[in-house]
Design an enzyme around this catalytic site. Sequence first.
Site, PDB file in Angstrom:
ATOM      1  N   LYS A 201      12.251  -1.081  -5.539  1.00 59.87           N
ATOM      2  CA  LYS A 201      12.824   0.139  -5.065  1.00 59.87           C
ATOM      3  C   LYS A 201      11.903   0.820  -3.923  1.00 59.87           C
ATOM      4  O   LYS A 201      10.508   0.537  -4.005  1.00 59.87           O
ATOM      5  CB  LYS A 201      12.989   1.262  -6.029  1.00 59.87           C
ATOM      6  CG  LYS A 201      13.422   2.677  -5.412  1.00 59.87           C
ATOM      7  CD  LYS A 201      14.749   3.514  -6.233  1.00 59.87           C
ATOM      8  CE  LYS A 201      15.354   4.334  -5.528  1.00 59.87           C
ATOM      9  NZ  LYS A 201      16.180   4.006  -4.392  1.00 59.87           N
ATOM     10  N   ARG A 291     -12.150  -5.458  -8.111  1.00 53.66           N
ATOM     11  CA  ARG A 291     -13.450  -5.291  -7.558  1.00 53.66           C
ATOM     12  C   ARG A 291     -13.843  -4.060  -7.206  1.00 53.66           C
ATOM     13  O   ARG A 291     -13.228  -3.055  -7.324  1.00 53.66           O
ATOM     14  CB  ARG A 291     -13.483  -6.341  -6.213  1.00 53.66           C
ATOM     15  CG  ARG A 291     -12.043  -5.593  -5.430  1.00 53.66           C
ATOM     16  CD  ARG A 291     -12.056  -6.016  -3.793  1.00 53.66           C
ATOM     17  NE  ARG A 291     -10.824  -5.712  -3.266  1.00 53.66           N
ATOM     18  CZ  ARG A 291     -10.474  -4.598  -2.686  1.00 53.66           C
ATOM     19  NH1 ARG A 291     -11.595  -3.642  -2.714  1.00 53.66           N
ATOM     20  NH2 ARG A 291      -9.319  -4.596  -2.188  1.00 53.66           N
TER      21      ARG A 291
HETATM   22  P1  ADP Z   1      -0.834  -5.337  -0.235  1.00 55.00           P
HETATM   23  O1  ADP Z   1      -1.330  -5.942  -1.148  1.00 55.00           O
HETATM   24  O2  ADP Z   1      -0.058  -6.192   0.853  1.00 55.00           O
HETATM   25  O3  ADP Z   1      -1.497  -4.177   0.418  1.00 55.00           O
HETATM   26  P2  ADP Z   1       0.640  -3.378  -1.798  1.00 55.00           P
HETATM   27  O4  ADP Z   1       1.762  -3.881  -2.846  1.00 55.00           O
HETATM   28  O5  ADP Z   1      -0.809  -2.746  -2.153  1.00 55.00           O
HETATM   29  O6  ADP Z   1       0.368  -4.646  -0.774  1.00 55.00           O
HETATM   30  O7  ADP Z   1       1.357  -2.329  -0.709  1.00 55.00           O
HETATM   31  C1  ADP Z   1       0.804  -1.939   0.283  1.00 55.00           C
HETATM   32  C2  ADP Z   1       1.455  -0.691   1.115  1.00 55.00           C
HETATM   33  O8  ADP Z   1       2.862  -0.814   1.272  1.00 55.00           O
HETATM   34  C3  ADP Z   1       1.406   0.398   0.102  1.00 55.00           C
HETATM   35  O9  ADP Z   1       0.251   1.274   0.235  1.00 55.00           O
HETATM   36  C4  ADP Z   1       2.460   1.213   0.642  1.00 55.00           C
HETATM   37  O10 ADP Z   1       2.082   1.867   1.825  1.00 55.00           O
HETATM   38  C5  ADP Z   1       3.472   0.099   0.834  1.00 55.00           C
HETATM   39  N1  ADP Z   1       4.520  -0.097  -0.315  1.00 55.00           N
HETATM   40  C6  ADP Z   1       4.235  -1.045  -1.288  1.00 55.00           C
HETATM   41  N2  ADP Z   1       5.404  -0.823  -1.977  1.00 55.00           N
HETATM   42  C7  ADP Z   1       6.160  -0.064  -1.717  1.00 55.00           C
HETATM   43  C8  ADP Z   1       7.325   0.571  -2.209  1.00 55.00           C
HETATM   44  N3  ADP Z   1       8.086   0.227  -3.278  1.00 55.00           N
HETATM   45  N4  ADP Z   1       7.971   1.642  -1.712  1.00 55.00           N
HETATM   46  C9  ADP Z   1       7.302   2.093  -0.338  1.00 55.00           C
HETATM   47  N5  ADP Z   1       6.360   1.516   0.103  1.00 55.00           N
HETATM   48  C10 ADP Z   1       5.473   0.831  -0.439  1.00 55.00           C
END
Ligand code: ADP
Length: 447
Positions: A201, A291
């Site tokens: 979502k 980490r």
């Molecule tokens: P990465 O490892 O590529 O940084 P993340 O899963 O940590 O990926 O997500 C990075 C960023 O993407 C999050 O900090 C947020 O800003 C956005 N994001 C990730 N998942 C969602 C989601 N389900 N809905 C809205 N934004 C998301």
Amino acid sequence: MFSKILIANRGEIALRVLRACKELGIATVAVHSTADADAMHVRLADESVCIGPPPARDSYLNIPSLLAACEITGADAVHPGYGFLSENARFADILAAHGVAFIGPSPEHIRIMGDKIEAKRTAMQLGIPVVPGSDGAVTSEVEARRIAADIGYPVLIKASAGGGGRGMKVAHTPEDLEVALGTARSEAKAAFGDDAVYIEKYLAKPRHIEIQVLGDGNGNAVHLGERDCSLQRRHQKVWEEALSPALNESQRQEIGETVAAAMRKLRYSGAGTVEFLYEDGEFYFIEMNTRLQVEHPVTEMITGIDIVNEQIRVASGSPLSMRQSDITFNGHAIECRINAEDPRTFAPSPGRISYFHPPGGLGVRVDSGVYQGYVIPPYYDSLIGKLIVHGRNRVECMMRLRRCLDEFVVDGIRSTIPLFRALVDDPDIANGVYDIHWLENWLGSHD
Ligand code: ADP
């Protein structure tokens, strides 16, 4: 305890780790590329070894060179810092095979958390709340449509091997889904060599809130409260604070205890961060970083706990030096990541620092590897240093931050200090009212 630690990193974090080693009475080995021969961590370490030419793949990511440096110097442990090899399970395995300790969690935990699908599945099993979405990878468009209809649009397609915000695509309608699926897959394949994607979502206005944990690998684990890292540009954190202005005490205790209990079940060892999106009072797990994080100092400022010291102690087989009941949160801390970049266009601005005057005084910490006359090389990230400020409450912290930014002088190159100086005066920032899109919107309206 270890007798000699090799620090497999550069810049401010190499210096940060070196400081912890010195305070523990442990000898230090710095490694550096030819571009970093004049770096502060090299000057301050007991020994140093040049491990290759400037490109990171030939030096800081070069495992045979790092192993040779351990062998030559007799280092019995390696601290990887953040970035580079810090979440590379193969590196941890190879060090173990050569009798050198890796200061970090087990290779198994690094592997699980490095695969987003596996990480999410593990989080669910451990009782950590996750974003509603597909159960594992999505293989067909039919399946994708069914799941998206189930959880409701908009949905986000994410790469299992993802990182740095790459391989993510939003679909607002069933018509968008086909294209989003295709682009996410090909981007993931190109960037990570793995086209597995999953669906979740899409949260419209979340905050990014993360929980710092420490475990001893024997089933003891504590949480050190949360950090709010919602102020981001292109998924890169810019400003971090502890505690979050958005949580009350009971929400804090509940999510902290949920995460600490999960880490006890996992028998997690060392420092880790469990990252969540937070919206309308609910937490949704996005990933776990196995980490030390760039923003760890804000947690140190409010808890008085030296996270790197704990990492080293635990990796050497000692138990954690505290229980949950020993941990209290004192005041408020904010970190600004000061980059060698143009404060408006964010174009990198490497070069010679002709004048450097960091701020000081009560409650002020500057973690930086630069000095007057230092030349910022163009090969690595553009972090000049981190300004971390503590106050008895958020208002005092903001007043102190403003004062520090006025005092901070970095001449000869461009820096993002003016950006932070503008941010501290913004009413939304003053009130702590912002989500993960706030900064990009603000930058768009201040062109
Ligand atoms: P990465 O490892 O590529 O940084 P993340 O899963 O940590 O990926 O997500 C990075 C960023 O993407 C999050 O900090 C947020 O800003 C956005 N994001 C990730 N998942 C969602 C989601 N389900 N809905 C809205 N934004 C998301």
